[in-house]
Design an enzyme around this catalytic site. Structure first.
Site, mmCIF file in Angstrom:
data_model
loop_
_atom_site.group_PDB
_atom_site.id
_atom_site.type_symbol
_atom_site.label_atom_id
_atom_site.label_comp_id
_atom_site.label_asym_id
_atom_site.label_seq_id
_atom_site.Cartn_x
_atom_site.Cartn_y
_atom_site.Cartn_z
ATOM 1 N N GLN A 1 8.025 -7.108 -0.249
ATOM 2 C CA GLN A 1 7.994 -5.813 -0.936
ATOM 3 C C GLN A 1 8.896 -4.873 -0.140
ATOM 4 O OE1 GLN A 1 4.638 -3.111 -0.345
ATOM 5 N NE2 GLN A 1 4.365 -2.986 -2.562
ATOM 6 N N TYR B 1 5.421 7.067 -1.905
ATOM 7 C CA TYR B 1 6.595 6.811 -1.067
ATOM 8 C C TYR B 1 7.846 7.288 -1.806
ATOM 9 C CZ TYR B 1 3.280 4.307 1.838
ATOM 10 O OH TYR B 1 2.196 4.009 2.634
#
Ligand SMILES: Cc1cc2nc3c(=O)[nH]c(=O)nc-3n(C[C@H](O)[C@H](O)[C@H](O)COP(=O)(O)OP(=O)(O)OC[C@H]3O[C@@H](n4cnc5c(N)ncnc54)[C@H](O)[C@@H]3O)c2cc1C
Ligand SMILES: Cc1cc2nc3c(=O)[nH]c(=O)nc-3n(C[C@H](O)[C@H](O)[C@H](O)COP(=O)(O)O)c2cc1C
Length: 789
Positions: free
Chosen positions: A503, A589
């Protein structure tokens, strides 16, 4: 005591008779506005378990109801020209009129006064009553009068339904779904006496309006329903209960919850709400009458335990409220899930699912009935479904062999086939040095790859030093990091048959923080290993109010630099041999900060409407997709719900998923939250699965469900119902790296291969669980025997 029940429905009558039975000295009156044999509606259903409960309290009533019952086990689905039936569901149906008559007769036999055709205007009509039961139904006048104290929360739901009857007789609880030019209708059908069947027709408001049913009178509505369900009705008419609103009109269901259930009025009488007056449960799980009867039982139980004198009333009522509050919420939650399923099925399931899977989805709609519950109800049907599902998943299997649970069917995207539906969810470990994953990661990820999951995600791996969450986060911005990842991927490929996923992400405004165990999300302190670094994100932002660093808004230059970093990291991930790549667009994020309106306040082309807010994440996605090998899959993790007023909603998540799908994403990993500290999350088992479900059906893209999925039964239920294609399991894998192997053994699935070095443990664990199961079964049998005795 002098007791008055306002309202002679199931709640008022049953309480009256149980209380009189407890102590014949009580003076009990039930006041009912209708005539004795006059009632709305047709039949009601409840479960075998409710009957058992009633039998313990008044055998005579239970026996009378038992004789008048229609008992049946089967549920039948009529859908897209198919008929599918499964058994073991254990319902009883009884005419509402019959039920009331039994309760009325029993009240009279015990000496409860019944006053019919008497409208009680207020509790204050009964000044000398010690106790007033407000069992006056869903539109309770008493509740409305004291709304300030009872604080009712009443939600009107969007579907329309009409409660009809017919003389066509059915031998199963039948659900019939019909598509019209404007959308889907469904009928809930159950026989309740030797010659009558309840036939409730339901559809979304907009479908109802599109058919002009808002303009239709009763006869026209009936004619419409008769035509729609003509082949099912086989020439039988539909009938209304014309004299009562609830038996004749298209209604919207109202969900009622009250904060407070009782009070003392100004004459000193205690007033307590009961039945529909205090809570309603949608007919989708048919529990309104059950709740009303069980309220009555509980209040009598408390009088029996605490004392049935006027001075004990406040104590009794407090105990009653406490005892019923939790149980009622539990049933209401299940009813809510079931109700929502029927509200959205036309848009979400009817066109999308094949009849077999539609049946499974419908049976598990309340999320209280799981895969293993279905096995207990109808093993044959469930195994047939498991075989159907496995065949759809490409499994060619000898029918003589046992069926494969959905959790253990393979799953293929592009050229990658996962051996089963479990993935180890990405979990930051904060243990890298200079972004380089080391022996810790080899052991941590290696152990989980040996643990049976189809795929293991490495944690969020950062695209540059300033993309890190903490100084301990791994990266892919140097060749040394690439080589370190390659060592881990090679090991996993050499020693296990799990796939490895990476990821990649950028922490944005949530970067430059301490490792979780030193203070999650808190900025670095002077004596930490590194000083704080400057933060960027969509707009200036401070994650922890008054504490976090304030990020600055990205310039176009920043965007180009970060995009190039993502591409470089992708190339290194491909070179390291990862099988699957996920772009981290969740949890506040950097890329997530563009998507959420909470964190994106830009006024350029990258801010404003969702289309603009998605522009930069999609640019990055496109660049990464172009750099990632074509034969390998790419997923995108999103926060499908910000859980904050004005933030991303599940409806937005569908639009986000559609945009990534159009850009070439193979799958959406549906997480939620962590975008704002103001979030108010409703946690619970599988709490984010509804997002994966909705995105999968409405955006038409495969999904991963994640969040509080902690048993094989959860995974099987989610995968079998088509709510997601894969299940990501995080914390349970921290507790037990071999979570998947353990769960397989627990449910008796012995075909999952163990690492050859561990095989001796496999047999031992399997027989341990088999013994445990046998012991449980024998304990249950013994408990049943002693209950009978
Ligand atoms: C379409 C539909 C299908 C349903 N199917 C099921 C099912 O399958 N299974 C199930 O368990 N439940 C079902 N229900 C719900 C069920 O009908 C109620 O939950 C249940 O009847 C609640 O009982 P109660 O005694 O609290 O209220 P009610 O049954 O509503 O009784 C209240 C009584 O109070 C009387 N009343 C009201 N105000 C006054 C006043 N001021 N003075 C005097 N009398 C008054 C009313 O006339 C009524 O008789 C269904 C409901 C609907 C709408
Ligand atoms: C220690 C820990 C670290 C996590 N790190 C990440 C991460 O790096 N990337 C990510 O997308 N989610 C991360 N998560 C969220 C998990 O992937 C998962 O979505 C969440 O824990 C809910 O699943 P669970 O209920 O099975 O734990 C992390 C969770 C935990 C417990």
């Amino acid at each position: 005591m002098k007791i008055v029940c306002i309202g002679g429905g199931p709640a008022g009558l049953y309480f009256g008779l149980l209380m009189k039975q407890l102590n014949p000295a009580h003076d009990i009156t039930v006041v009912e506005r209708n005539k004795p044999y006059d009632t709305f509606g047709w039949g009601v259903v409840f479960s075998d378990a409710t009957m058992d409960n009633m039998r313990q309290w008044d055998r005579d009533t239970a026996d009378a109801i038992q004789q008048a019952f229609n008992h049946w086990d089967d549920i039948e689905l009529l859908f897209k020209g198919r008929t599918i039936r499964s058994g073991g569901h254990g319902f009883v149906g009884i005419g509402r009129k019959k039920l009331l008559n039994i309760l009325q007769a029993r009240c009279e036999a015990l000496g409860v006064k019944l006053v019919f055709e008497c409208e009680a205007d207020s509790d204050e009509d009964y000044v000398d009553a010690d106790l007033i039961i407000a069992s006056d139904g869903i539109n309770s006048k008493v509740r409305t009068k004291y709304a300030d104290t009872f604080r009712p929360d009443i939600v009107t739901r969007p579907n329309r339904y009409i409660w009809l009857g017919t003389h066509r007789l059915y031998d199963a609880f039948t659900f019939d779904f019909r598509k019209t030019e404007h959308g889907w209708f469904q009928a809930h059908i159950y026989k309740f006496d030797e010659n009558t069947t309840t036939f409730i027709v339901e559809c979304p408001e907009k479908v109802w309006l599109a058919h002009g049913l808002d303009q239709a009178d009763q006869a026209q509505s009936i004619a419409f329903c008769e035509k729609l369900f003509a082949d099912n009705l086989q020439g039988h008419a539909l009938m209304t209960n014309a004299r009562h609103l609830r038996g004749s009109a298209w209604l919207n269901f109202q969900r009622v919850v009250c904060d407070q259930w009782w009070l003392k009025n100004r004459h000193g009488s205690h007033v307590v709400l009961m039945g529909d007056a205090v809570h309603t449960a949608h007919f989708a799980i048919g529990s309104g009458t059950k709740l009303a009867l069980e309220d009555a039982i509980e209040l009598v139980r408390q009088f029996q335990q605490i004392g049935d004198t006027a001075d004990r009333i406040p104590e009794v009522l407090a105990a009653y409220h406490e005892a019923r509050r939790v149980e009622t919420l539990r049933i209401q939650n299940a009813a809510w899930n079931a109700m929502e399923w029927f509200e959205v099925c036309g848009e979400r399931y009817c066109d999308q699912l094949e009849p077999e899977q539609f049946m499974y989805s419908m049976l598990t709609r309340s999320q209280r009935i799981s895969h293993e519950n279905l096995r207990l109800r109808d093993k044959g049907w469930l195994e047939g479904y498991e075989r159907w599902f496995a065949a759809r998943a490409g499994v060619d299997r000898d029918p003589a062999l046992p069926a494969i649970p959905p959790m253990f069917t393979p799953y293929t995207l592009r050229s990658v086939t996962l051996k089963n539906r479990v993935v180890v969810s990405p979990m930051a470990q904060y243990s890298a040095v200079n972004g380089v994953p080391g022996d810790y990661h080899l052991v941590h990820l290696g152990a989980r790859a040996m643990g049976g999951a189809g795929m293991v995600f490495a944690e969020m791996t950062c695209t540059s030093p300033d993309a890190r969450i903490t100084p301990g986060c791994p990266g892919l911005w140097t060749d040394e990091q690439g080589a370190a990842w390659a060592r881990i991927v090679d090991w996993v490929h050499a020693h296990t048959d799990a796939k490895m996923a990476i990821q990649i992400g950028h922490a944005g405004a949530k970067g430059s923080t301490r490792r979780a165990w030193d203070g999650i999300d808190r900025p670095l302190l002077p004596n930490d290993t590194e000083p704080n670094w400057p933060l960027i994100s969509a707009s200036p932002q401070q994650y922890l109010e008054g504490e976090s660093q304030v990020s600055r808004a990205m310039t176009r230059e920043d965007m180009d630099r970060v995009k190039a970093d993502f591409v470089a990291a992708t190339r290194r991930a491909a070179a390291a041999g990862f099988d699957w790549l996920e772009l981290h667009c969740a949890h506040g994020y950097l890329l997530s900060s563009f998507i959420s309106p909470i964190t994106n306040r830009r006024d350029d082309d990258y801010g404003g409407p969702l289309e603009n807010r998605l522009r930069y994440p999609l640019e990055v996605f496109a660049a990464v997709r172009a750099a990632w090998p074509d034969h390998l899959p790419m997923s995108v993790r999103i926060s499908a719900h910000d859980w904050v007023e004005g933030g991303i909603t599940p409806a937005d998540a569908v639009l986000i998923a559609r945009a990534f799908k159009a850009a070439g994403a193979d799958l959406i990993d549906c997480s939620s939250g962590q975008v704002s500290k103001k979030e108010k999350i409703t946690f619970g088992r599988m709490f984010q699965t509804p997002f994966a479900d909705r995105v999968r059906q409405e955006a038409g893209i495969p999904t991963i469900a994640v969040g509080a999925i902690s048993e094989a039964d959860h995974v099987n239920s989610i995968i079998a119902a088509g709510r997601a294609d894969l299940c990501a399991v995080a914390r349970p894998h921290l507790a037990n790296p071999a979570w998947t192997l353990t769960e397989a053994a627990k449910i008796g699935f012995t075909e999952l291969a163990w690492p050859k070095q561990y095989r001796s443990a496999k047999v031992q664990l399997e027989s341990h669980f088999a013994r445990e199961k046998a012991q449980q079964a024998s304990n249950m049998a013994a408990a049943r025997l002693s209950a009978k005795a």
